[in-house]
Design a protein around this motif. Structure first.
Motif, short mmCIF file in Angstrom:
data_model
loop_
_atom_site.label_atom_id
_atom_site.label_comp_id
_atom_site.label_asym_id
_atom_site.label_seq_id
_atom_site.Cartn_x
_atom_site.Cartn_y
_atom_site.Cartn_z
N SER A 80 -15.95 30.45 37.26
CA SER A 80 -16.69 31.65 37.60
C SER A 80 -16.68 32.57 36.39
O SER A 80 -15.91 32.37 35.45
N ALA A 81 -17.53 33.59 36.40
CA ALA A 81 -17.56 34.55 35.30
C ALA A 81 -16.28 35.40 35.30
O ALA A 81 -15.72 35.69 36.36
N PHE A 82 -15.83 35.77 34.11
CA PHE A 82 -14.68 36.66 33.99
C PHE A 82 -14.92 37.94 34.78
O PHE A 82 -15.99 38.55 34.72
N THR A 83 -13.91 38.38 35.51
CA THR A 83 -13.96 39.67 36.19
C THR A 83 -13.61 40.77 35.18
O THR A 83 -13.01 40.49 34.13
N PRO A 84 -13.94 42.01 35.47
CA PRO A 84 -13.53 43.11 34.57
C PRO A 84 -12.02 43.15 34.36
O PRO A 84 -11.55 43.43 33.25
N THR A 85 -11.26 42.86 35.40
CA THR A 85 -9.79 42.85 35.27
C THR A 85 -9.33 41.79 34.28
O THR A 85 -8.53 42.07 33.38
N LEU A 86 -9.84 40.57 34.41
CA LEU A 86 -9.45 39.50 33.49
C LEU A 86 -9.92 39.78 32.07
O LEU A 86 -9.23 39.43 31.11
N LYS A 87 -11.09 40.40 31.93
CA LYS A 87 -11.57 40.77 30.59
C LYS A 87 -10.62 41.74 29.92
O LYS A 87 -10.31 41.62 28.73
N ALA A 88 -10.14 42.73 30.68
CA ALA A 88 -9.23 43.74 30.12
C ALA A 88 -7.91 43.09 29.70
O ALA A 88 -7.36 43.39 28.63
N ILE A 89 -7.39 42.18 30.52
CA ILE A 89 -6.15 41.48 30.19
C ILE A 89 -6.35 40.62 28.94
O ILE A 89 -5.52 40.60 28.03
N LYS A 90 -7.47 39.90 28.90
CA LYS A 90 -7.80 39.03 27.77
C LYS A 90 -7.84 39.81 26.46
O LYS A 90 -7.24 39.41 25.45
N LEU A 91 -8.51 40.94 26.45
CA LEU A 91 -8.65 41.75 25.24
C LEU A 91 -7.29 42.23 24.74
O LEU A 91 -7.03 42.26 23.54
N LYS A 92 -6.43 42.61 25.66
CA LYS A 92 -5.12 43.10 25.24
C LYS A 92 -4.29 41.98 24.61
O LYS A 92 -3.61 42.19 23.60
N ILE A 93 -4.35 40.78 25.18
CA ILE A 93 -3.60 39.65 24.61
C ILE A 93 -4.16 39.26 23.25
O ILE A 93 -3.41 38.92 22.33
#
Length: 199
Positions: A80-93
């Motif tokens: 599925s497409a990345f959710t806003p929550t997962l996008k935020a976590i991804k960017l921080k990592i």
């Protein structure tokens, strides 16, 4: 907090592994845990091991920035497409590593009976020396490592709530890892494993 308070290199032979115990604050971890738990459409796939088929001992979901499937243990998952929550976590990592992650496999370990057996994240679609970032939200679980060729080399680490484990370099060529079952009464753990799948 843009950067974690500390990075702990594991200093294992033939590996490049770092542990960030407080990458997300307790408040962030709690918020992310509840959001992911309640908004994810969890799958319970069959897995075939040595010719026998079982229900996988955890629930999963796959997210990506592209349409590339993830294939492992005779399972093919479509994202599925990345959710806003997962996008935020991804960017921080991504702020502490060189990778730009395309894909996130989400695992829900519901209790101590849920587990993940010995394996390496070495599927061809991940490339030669994959970068894998593993995030823990919820109940801490013990992460076991063992060297593929030197049976005396073993290590274990408690993956804490809000932590990130970063595996890169030649780690997947030389080491296997697992989350073992436990008889203890424990609460659920959500694990996000970010990786790069381009093909």
């Amino acid at each position: 907090m843009l950067f974690p308070s500390e990075e702990i290199p594991l200093n294992l032979p033939d590996a490049e592994i770092s542990y960030f115990p407080n990458f997300f604050s307790i408040a962030e971890a709690h918020q992310y845990y509840n959001c992911i738990l309640n908004t994810t459409q969890w799958q319970h796939d069959d897995i075939t091991i040595f010719g026998k088929t079982y229900k996988q001992p955890r629930l999963t979901a796959l997210f990506a920035v592209n349409d590339k499937a993830l294939k492992y243990s005779n399972i093919t998952m479509h994202p599925s497409a990345f959710t806003p929550t997962l996008k935020a976590i991804k960017l921080k990592i991504e702020s502490v590593c060189s990778a730009e992650f395309t894909t996130c496999l989400v695992n829900l370990y519901r209790d101590g009976e849920d587990s993940n057996g010995w394996h390496a994240d070495n599927e061809k679609q991940l490339g030669k020396n994959p970068v894998i970032a593993s995030v823990t939200f919820g109940e801490p679980r013990i992460f076991h490592l063992k060297h593929r060729f030197n049976k005396e080399l073993r290590h274990k680490l408690l993956l804490e709530n809000g932590s990130v484990l970063l595996m890169q370099g030649e780690t997947q060529h030389h080491w296997l890892h697992q989350i073992a079952k436990t008889k203890r009464k424990i609460n659920p753990r959500i694990n996000l494993t970010f990786r790069v799948i381009k093909k």
